[in-house]
Design a protein around this motif. Structure first.
Motif, PDB file in Angstrom:
ATOM      1  N   CYS A 115     -62.011  -2.596  41.319  1.00 32.76           N
ATOM      2  CA  CYS A 115     -62.969  -2.671  40.214  1.00 32.76           C
ATOM      3  C   CYS A 115     -64.206  -1.814  40.490  1.00 32.76           C
ATOM      4  O   CYS A 115     -64.649  -1.052  39.628  1.00 32.76           O
ATOM      5  CB  CYS A 115     -63.364  -4.121  39.968  1.00 32.76           C
ATOM      6  SG  CYS A 115     -64.432  -4.309  38.530  1.00 32.76           S
ATOM      7  N   SER A 116     -64.768  -1.933  41.698  1.00 36.91           N
ATOM      8  CA  SER A 116     -65.983  -1.176  41.995  1.00 36.91           C
ATOM      9  C   SER A 116     -65.701   0.332  42.046  1.00 36.91           C
ATOM     10  O   SER A 116     -66.504   1.134  41.555  1.00 36.91           O
ATOM     11  CB  SER A 116     -66.641  -1.655  43.293  1.00 36.91           C
ATOM     12  OG  SER A 116     -65.803  -1.477  44.405  1.00 36.91           O
ATOM     13  N   ALA A 117     -64.561   0.722  42.593  1.00 35.03           N
ATOM     14  CA  ALA A 117     -64.215   2.148  42.642  1.00 35.03           C
ATOM     15  C   ALA A 117     -63.974   2.703  41.240  1.00 35.03           C
ATOM     16  O   ALA A 117     -64.399   3.818  40.921  1.00 35.03           O
ATOM     17  CB  ALA A 117     -62.987   2.362  43.519  1.00 35.03           C
ATOM     18  N   PHE A 118     -63.310   1.928  40.395  1.00 29.15           N
ATOM     19  CA  PHE A 118     -63.092   2.348  39.003  1.00 29.15           C
ATOM     20  C   PHE A 118     -64.424   2.536  38.278  1.00 29.15           C
ATOM     21  O   PHE A 118     -64.647   3.555  37.626  1.00 29.15           O
ATOM     22  CB  PHE A 118     -62.224   1.317  38.267  1.00 29.15           C
ATOM     23  CG  PHE A 118     -62.125   1.563  36.789  1.00 29.15           C
ATOM     24  CD1 PHE A 118     -61.303   2.569  36.300  1.00 29.15           C
ATOM     25  CD2 PHE A 118     -62.864   0.804  35.895  1.00 29.15           C
ATOM     26  CE1 PHE A 118     -61.215   2.809  34.931  1.00 29.15           C
ATOM     27  CE2 PHE A 118     -62.784   1.039  34.530  1.00 29.15           C
ATOM     28  CZ  PHE A 118     -61.960   2.039  34.042  1.00 29.15           C
ATOM     29  N   CYS A 119     -65.300   1.550  38.393  1.00 34.49           N
ATOM     30  CA  CYS A 119     -66.603   1.640  37.705  1.00 34.49           C
ATOM     31  C   CYS A 119     -67.444   2.779  38.271  1.00 34.49           C
ATOM     32  O   CYS A 119     -68.131   3.474  37.510  1.00 34.49           O
ATOM     33  CB  CYS A 119     -67.336   0.309  37.801  1.00 34.49           C
ATOM     34  SG  CYS A 119     -66.599  -0.981  36.763  1.00 34.49           S
ATOM     35  N   LEU A 120     -67.398   2.995  39.569  1.00 36.41           N
ATOM     36  CA  LEU A 120     -68.098   4.132  40.158  1.00 36.41           C
ATOM     37  C   LEU A 120     -67.535   5.433  39.601  1.00 36.41           C
ATOM     38  O   LEU A 120     -68.285   6.348  39.236  1.00 36.41           O
ATOM     39  CB  LEU A 120     -67.979   4.125  41.680  1.00 36.41           C
ATOM     40  CG  LEU A 120     -68.532   5.355  42.401  1.00 36.41           C
ATOM     41  CD1 LEU A 120     -70.011   5.557  42.108  1.00 36.41           C
ATOM     42  CD2 LEU A 120     -68.266   5.239  43.900  1.00 36.41           C
ATOM     43  N   GLY A 121     -66.228   5.527  39.494  1.00 34.49           N
ATOM     44  CA  GLY A 121     -65.585   6.734  38.976  1.00 34.49           C
ATOM     45  C   GLY A 121     -65.977   7.046  37.542  1.00 34.49           C
ATOM     46  O   GLY A 121     -66.308   8.186  37.219  1.00 34.49           O
ATOM     47  N   ILE A 122     -65.993   6.022  36.695  1.00 32.84           N
ATOM     48  CA  ILE A 122     -66.338   6.303  35.297  1.00 32.84           C
ATOM     49  C   ILE A 122     -67.821   6.611  35.132  1.00 32.84           C
ATOM     50  O   ILE A 122     -68.191   7.431  34.309  1.00 32.84           O
ATOM     51  CB  ILE A 122     -65.846   5.205  34.318  1.00 32.84           C
ATOM     52  CG1 ILE A 122     -66.526   3.870  34.561  1.00 32.84           C
ATOM     53  CG2 ILE A 122     -64.336   5.087  34.339  1.00 32.84           C
ATOM     54  CD1 ILE A 122     -66.198   2.798  33.519  1.00 32.84           C
TER      55      ILE A 122
END
Length: 131
Positions: A115-122
């Motif tokens: 979740c944190s990596a996805f949100c960082l990516g977007i």
């Protein structure tokens, strides 16, 4: 760049609404079901850890409400501030979650990392796109 379903670069507002949705779910999880979170993370459930969970939920809801307000706003400066604040938090959470996943490898740690990596990516893509 992160592409939305229509094949377009994800805009700041869309990114902020996505962060709002993820943050709302995490806030509910941390505030309403801290014992479940702790059990999935393989952390002892006691007064102190439950309090820490709820405190983290309070921080998450703060970032979430900022993301929501920025998404609804016409102010590009507010959108930029919300995305930069989110990216900063997601860098810290992603590094921390990666370390926990490497050392403890619970299902909760893996979910938190994703979740944190996805949100960082977007956040990063929306900032890079400048739209």
């Amino acid at each position: 760049f992160f592409l939305s379903p229509g094949g377009r670069v994800m805009h700041k507002s869309t990114t902020l609404y996505t962060i709002t949705a993820a943050g709302s779910l995490y806030t509910a999880h941390m505030l309403l079901a801290p014992r479940f979170y702790l059990s999935q993370a393989k952390i002892d459930e006691n007064f102190d850890t439950i309090g820490l969970c709820r405190g983290l939920g309070g921080g998450i809801i703060g970032l979430t409400s900022m993301a929501y307000m920025a998404a609804k706003s016409s102010s590009e400066e507010l959108k930029l501030a919300a995305l930069c604040s989110g990216a900063t938090a997601f860098v810290a959470w992603t590094v921390n979650n990666a370390y926990i996943t490497y050392t403890k490898a619970s299902l909760q740690a893996k979910s938190d990392l994703a979740c944190s990596a996805f949100c960082l990516g977007i956040c990063t893509c929306a900032l890079a796109a400048g739209k």
